[in-house]
Write an enzyme that holds these catalytic residues in place. Structure first.
Site, short mmCIF file in Angstrom:
data_model
loop_
_atom_site.label_atom_id
_atom_site.label_comp_id
_atom_site.label_asym_id
_atom_site.label_seq_id
_atom_site.Cartn_x
_atom_site.Cartn_y
_atom_site.Cartn_z
N HIS A 197 9.82 -8.42 26.47
CA HIS A 197 10.21 -7.75 25.22
C HIS A 197 11.53 -8.31 24.70
CE1 HIS A 197 7.91 -4.08 27.00
NE2 HIS A 197 7.15 -4.60 26.05
N LYS A 232 0.25 9.61 24.80
CA LYS A 232 0.36 8.55 25.81
C LYS A 232 1.50 8.92 26.77
CE LYS A 232 0.68 3.49 25.95
NZ LYS A 232 0.87 2.28 25.14
N ARG A 282 0.61 -12.40 24.61
CA ARG A 282 0.62 -13.04 25.93
C ARG A 282 -0.70 -13.78 26.11
NH1 ARG A 282 2.23 -7.43 28.52
NH2 ARG A 282 0.99 -6.94 26.71
N SER A 297 5.23 -3.86 31.07
CA SER A 297 5.93 -2.68 31.57
C SER A 297 5.21 -2.14 32.80
CB SER A 297 5.99 -1.61 30.48
OG SER A 297 6.73 -2.07 29.38
#
Ligand code: ADP
Length: 165
Positions: free
Chosen positions: A22, A46, A95, A133
């Site tokens: 990030h 979430k 990614r 994460s």
């Protein structure tokens, strides 16, 4: 004489927690815009390990030396936040190919809802391509070494949080 409008970018995400992947996107995007807002999403549906305040604080700690970066929380539709901030573009990171489908869907949806808002993608740095994460949380929870995965200044904060859980 006409003054040029300042270019504003928004980099949205959950950042639960911020990783080196990030931070790399933040640094690179900050060079493309006059100002970059890191938008931390409040999404009660979430479940996150870090609270909204903690996620914002970790990002602020790592970006305080970059003058044109600010960190704000938002909720609801991203395009509404983009309009509220009079931003020019959404920044997202890519990614692997697996990111592509979801990112394409979100970019199309946002374009449909708000044709004036562009999404731009920055490719991950090769060194961060495996970083997420979730990976950071997994390693930390199992007592592994997260040095090199997240900025140095937040390593202790992350271990402390994981231990308290
Ligand atoms: P989400 O917004 O989907 O909840 P994150 O908060 O983890 O996911 O990520 C925010 C944005 O940063 C997404 O565009 C994601 O693809 C990108 N990103 C996450 N990790 C990396 C990385 N290692 N390298 C480049 N971009 C990344």
């Amino acid at each position: 004489m006409e003054t040029k409008k300042k270019r504003i970018g928004i980099y949205p995400g959950s950042f639960d927690p911020l990783t080196n992947g990030h931070l790399d996107i933040i640094i690179r995007a900050s060079r493309l815009f006059d100002s970059l807002i890191v938008g931390v999403l409040r999404n009660d549906a979430k479940k996150t390990l870090f609270s909204m305040e903690e996620r914002v604080a970790l990002i602020r700690k790592c970006t305080e030396d970059i003058p044109n970066v600010s960190v704000e929380m938002f909720e609801g539709l991203l395009v509404d936040f983009v309009h509220e901030k009079k931003a020019d573009a959404i920044v997202r990171g890519l990614r692997a190919v697996s990111d592509y489908e979801y990112e394409l869907q979100m970019a199309m949806l946002n374009k449909h809802m708000s044709p004036d808002v562009e999404t731009i993608f920055l490719m991950t740095d090769i060194n961060n391509s495996y970083l997420s994460s979730s990976v950071v949380k997994d390693v930390a929870m199992h007592g592994g070494n997260i040095r090199g995965l997240v900025p140095e200044t937040v390593i202790d904060d992350i271990y402390r949080k994981v231990k308290a859980k």
